[in-house]
Design a protein around this motif. Structure first.
Motif, mmCIF file in Angstrom:
data_model
loop_
_atom_site.group_PDB
_atom_site.id
_atom_site.type_symbol
_atom_site.label_atom_id
_atom_site.label_comp_id
_atom_site.label_asym_id
_atom_site.label_seq_id
_atom_site.Cartn_x
_atom_site.Cartn_y
_atom_site.Cartn_z
ATOM 1 N N MET A 219 0.836 -1.203 0.000
ATOM 2 C CA MET A 219 0.000 0.000 0.000
ATOM 3 C C MET A 219 0.874 1.258 0.000
ATOM 4 O O MET A 219 0.623 2.211 -0.743
ATOM 5 N N ALA A 220 1.916 1.254 0.821
ATOM 6 C CA ALA A 220 2.836 2.391 0.860
ATOM 7 C C ALA A 220 3.520 2.571 -0.490
ATOM 8 O O ALA A 220 3.700 3.703 -0.964
ATOM 9 N N ALA A 221 3.878 1.454 -1.127
ATOM 10 C CA ALA A 221 4.563 1.521 -2.422
ATOM 11 C C ALA A 221 3.684 2.169 -3.489
ATOM 12 O O ALA A 221 4.164 2.956 -4.310
ATOM 13 N N VAL A 222 2.406 1.844 -3.485
ATOM 14 C CA VAL A 222 1.484 2.437 -4.472
ATOM 15 C C VAL A 222 1.442 3.957 -4.315
ATOM 16 O O VAL A 222 1.532 4.712 -5.291
ATOM 17 N N ILE A 223 1.322 4.408 -3.072
ATOM 18 C CA ILE A 223 1.229 5.847 -2.802
ATOM 19 C C ILE A 223 2.526 6.557 -3.177
ATOM 20 O O ILE A 223 2.523 7.610 -3.823
ATOM 21 N N VAL A 224 3.667 5.975 -2.787
ATOM 22 C CA VAL A 224 4.963 6.607 -3.078
ATOM 23 C C VAL A 224 5.233 6.607 -4.581
ATOM 24 O O VAL A 224 5.785 7.570 -5.124
ATOM 25 N N THR A 225 4.838 5.537 -5.281
ATOM 26 C CA THR A 225 5.032 5.478 -6.734
ATOM 27 C C THR A 225 4.290 6.613 -7.430
ATOM 28 O O THR A 225 4.836 7.291 -8.313
ATOM 29 N N ILE A 226 3.038 6.832 -7.017
ATOM 30 C CA ILE A 226 2.237 7.911 -7.603
ATOM 31 C C ILE A 226 2.924 9.261 -7.385
ATOM 32 O O ILE A 226 2.953 10.123 -8.267
ATOM 33 N N MET A 227 3.495 9.433 -6.216
ATOM 34 C CA MET A 227 4.177 10.689 -5.894
ATOM 35 C C MET A 227 5.495 10.821 -6.662
ATOM 36 O O MET A 227 5.865 11.918 -7.117
ATOM 37 N N LEU A 228 6.222 9.715 -6.824
ATOM 38 C CA LEU A 228 7.571 9.760 -7.376
ATOM 39 C C LEU A 228 7.614 9.999 -8.879
ATOM 40 O O LEU A 228 8.605 10.541 -9.382
ATOM 41 N N GLN B 94 -3.939 14.348 -0.231
ATOM 42 C CA GLN B 94 -3.050 15.509 -0.200
ATOM 43 C C GLN B 94 -1.722 15.190 -0.880
ATOM 44 O O GLN B 94 -1.201 15.991 -1.658
ATOM 45 N N LYS B 95 -1.176 14.004 -0.607
ATOM 46 C CA LYS B 95 0.102 13.618 -1.197
ATOM 47 C C LYS B 95 -0.004 13.427 -2.706
ATOM 48 O O LYS B 95 0.991 13.519 -3.428
ATOM 49 N N ALA B 96 -1.219 13.137 -3.193
ATOM 50 C CA ALA B 96 -1.419 12.920 -4.630
ATOM 51 C C ALA B 96 -1.639 14.228 -5.381
ATOM 52 O O ALA B 96 -1.897 14.204 -6.589
ATOM 53 N N GLY B 97 -1.535 15.358 -4.710
ATOM 54 C CA GLY B 97 -1.756 16.659 -5.328
ATOM 55 C C GLY B 97 -0.936 16.891 -6.585
ATOM 56 O O GLY B 97 -1.476 17.315 -7.620
ATOM 57 N N PRO B 98 0.389 16.625 -6.561
ATOM 58 C CA PRO B 98 1.189 16.827 -7.771
ATOM 59 C C PRO B 98 0.708 16.005 -8.960
ATOM 60 O O PRO B 98 0.807 16.452 -10.104
ATOM 61 N N VAL B 99 0.177 14.810 -8.690
ATOM 62 C CA VAL B 99 -0.332 13.977 -9.780
ATOM 63 C C VAL B 99 -1.534 14.647 -10.439
ATOM 64 O O VAL B 99 -1.671 14.655 -11.668
ATOM 65 N N GLY C 222 2.437 3.771 5.976
ATOM 66 C CA GLY C 222 2.443 2.510 6.708
ATOM 67 C C GLY C 222 3.544 1.538 6.351
ATOM 68 O O GLY C 222 3.473 0.359 6.714
ATOM 69 N N ALA C 223 4.592 1.986 5.648
ATOM 70 C CA ALA C 223 5.693 1.084 5.305
ATOM 71 C C ALA C 223 6.319 0.506 6.571
ATOM 72 O O ALA C 223 6.651 1.235 7.495
ATOM 73 N N GLU C 224 6.487 -0.806 6.584
ATOM 74 C CA GLU C 224 7.035 -1.471 7.766
ATOM 75 C C GLU C 224 8.444 -2.009 7.561
ATOM 76 O O GLU C 224 9.171 -2.217 8.526
ATOM 77 N N THR C 225 8.836 -2.235 6.309
ATOM 78 C CA THR C 225 10.166 -2.770 6.017
ATOM 79 C C THR C 225 10.716 -2.118 4.746
ATOM 80 O O THR C 225 9.971 -1.490 3.987
ATOM 81 N N PRO C 226 12.015 -2.290 4.489
ATOM 82 C CA PRO C 226 12.585 -1.752 3.241
ATOM 83 C C PRO C 226 11.983 -2.375 1.984
ATOM 84 O O PRO C 226 12.193 -1.849 0.884
ATOM 85 N N ALA C 227 11.237 -3.463 2.131
ATOM 86 C CA ALA C 227 10.609 -4.084 0.962
ATOM 87 C C ALA C 227 9.650 -3.129 0.267
ATOM 88 O O ALA C 227 9.411 -3.248 -0.942
ATOM 89 N N ALA C 228 9.110 -2.160 1.008
ATOM 90 C CA ALA C 228 8.221 -1.169 0.393
ATOM 91 C C ALA C 228 8.947 -0.442 -0.735
ATOM 92 O O ALA C 228 8.343 -0.126 -1.773
ATOM 93 N N GLY C 229 10.241 -0.196 -0.545
ATOM 94 C CA GLY C 229 11.029 0.445 -1.588
ATOM 95 C C GLY C 229 11.154 -0.433 -2.820
ATOM 96 O O GLY C 229 11.090 0.056 -3.955
ATOM 97 N N ALA C 230 11.335 -1.735 -2.615
ATOM 98 C CA ALA C 230 11.440 -2.653 -3.747
ATOM 99 C C ALA C 230 10.143 -2.690 -4.541
ATOM 100 O O ALA C 230 10.146 -2.716 -5.778
ATOM 101 N N TYR C 231 9.004 -2.671 -3.843
ATOM 102 C CA TYR C 231 7.713 -2.658 -4.534
ATOM 103 C C TYR C 231 7.527 -1.337 -5.297
ATOM 104 O O TYR C 231 6.941 -1.319 -6.382
ATOM 105 N N THR C 232 8.027 -0.250 -4.716
ATOM 106 C CA THR C 232 7.974 1.044 -5.399
ATOM 107 C C THR C 232 8.770 0.982 -6.699
ATOM 108 O O THR C 232 8.348 1.512 -7.734
#
Length: 398
Positions: A28-37, A220-225, A339-349
């Motif tokens: 879930m964290a990866a989806v949100i961060v991907t949209i932002m990135l 709010q975080k999706a504003g730039p998108v 809600g990222a709990e481990t560095p795996a969130a970065g890999a999913y991103t």
């Protein structure tokens, strides 16, 4: 042997205890961060003087490598404003923007920075970060933020302006005021105003209308998108690119290519000091964010292992068409809040960004550069902190 591996490859330790709940939260964290990135990576590549795709490339393999070797569970690695500006300043001294030599110099800078960080980590020099005073770092970031914001005004105005220092850029902008493109100016000003409002006003508005705080925060975080989508559709639908509005244009649909740094001795000599500065500043910014977020969950960050993780990330960026990277404040906070709990969130991103690089790049053909400039301006001005001047003066005038 196994204990040594676990020490230098933290994924072997936390990976043993990975749960289904952690998997769901990380995805879930990866989806949100991907949209932002996506828009952020494109914008920072432009700031570094590189093609937009370089920002995406610098956000894929580096994230995966940091997830393997880093110790922070929330830090999101990739292009950041300060390092992008430092890259442009360093590479601009040895090559002309837009040339093959410029891109090669940028990825060479990333490899050199990675090697320096890796060496510092293996030599256990993480403690050196303690000797950099907060006023010095805060002053550097504040000055960089102002310089970055002013450097992007040429895209908001739709003019050609040059210079590396504040007086040079300001003088060039004033000299070209007669060439302002009105349509570009409207897009840039409206995008900037909207993004500033999103940061402060959108979340309270949504909560007041009954939306749950967590969902309001995501919106709010999706504003730039939203700014990217609306302005891209406007340029495409109204044919504004034919009326002088600068757009991103064609972006290659591909995964990061395999690239090799230059071994030219003169180039390596010219880039050594900038690479050292980028390494130190990037590490300080990254470790500050990582320790702040870790403290909230009583987790531990190993500075020496962070050097190794960042070193591996930069080496990855250099060999896949990117440029120097570090842990970003904004994206890391979003990753943590999501809600990222481990560095795996970065890999999913990274997987999400790889999909975007393969499938979504045609959709940004008509994305106006003024929108990317607005994204940069709003992001970097949040780093500007003049209060540190008053605090430092009161504490010690020397």
């Amino acid at each position: 042997m196994i204990e040594t591996l676990r020490k230098y490859v933290p994924v072997l330790e936390w990976g043993r205890h990975y749960t289904r709940d952690a998997l769901q939260n990380d995805m879930m964290a990866a989806v949100i961060v991907t949209i932002m990135l996506i828009p952020q990576s494109l914008a920072y590549a432009m700031l570094a003087g590189l093609p937009p795709e370089a920002g995406l490339y610098a956000s894929i393999l580096p994230i995966i490598l940091y997830a393997i070797f880093g110790t922070s569970r929330a830090l999101a690695v990739g292009p950041v404003a300060v390092v992008s500006l430092m890259t442009a300043a360093a590479v601009g001294q040895v090559a002309d923007q837009g040339t093959v030599g410029y891109a090669i110099a940028a990825l060479t800078l990333a490899v050199m920075s990675g090697a320096i960080l890796l060496a510092m980590g293996l030599l256990k020099l993480g403690f050196l970060a303690n000797f950099l005073s907060h006023p010095v770092i805060a002053g550097f970031i504040t000055a960089s933020g102002i310089l970055i914001a002013v450097s992007q005004l040429k895209h908001i105005l739709g003019v050609s302006a040059h210079g590396h220092t504040l007086p040079q850029i300001a003088g060039s902008l004033i000299a070209h005021l007669g060439d302002v493109n009105p349509i570009t100016l409207v897009i840039g000003v409206v995008s900037t105003a909207f993004l500033f409002w999103v940061r402060k006003g959108l979340k309270p508005l949504l909560i007041a209308r009954g939306m749950r705080p967590k969902l309001a925060d995501i919106a709010q975080k999706a504003g730039p998108v939203a700014a990217v989508v609306v302005t891209t559709l406007a340029v495409w639908g109204l044919g504004l690119s034919e009326r002088g509005v600068s757009i991103v244009g064609a972006v290659p649909q591909s995964l990061p290519p395999l690239t090799l740094p230059s071994v030219n001795f003169e180039l390596l000599t010219a880039l050594f000091v900038p690479a050292l500065l980028i390494s130190v500043i990037g590490f300080v910014e990254s470790i500050s964010v990582a320790q702040t977020l870790a403290a909230k969950k009583r987790q531990r960050i190993d500075p020496n292992q962070e050097l190794i993780g960042l070193g591996a990330a930069n080496l990855g960026a250099g060999f896949t068409g990117g440029y120097p990277v570090t842990g970003g404040f904004a994206r890391s906070v979003v990753n943590y809040d999501a809600g990222a709990e481990t560095p795996a969130a970065g890999a999913y991103t990274a997987v999400g960004l790889a999909i975007a690089a393969l499938a979504l790049t045609p959709l940004i053909f008509f994305l106006p550069t003024a929108t990317l400039a607005a994204t940069i301006i709003v992001a970097v001005l949040s780093l500007v902190d003049f209060s540190i001047l008053k605090t430092s003066w009161g504490y010690s005038k020397a």
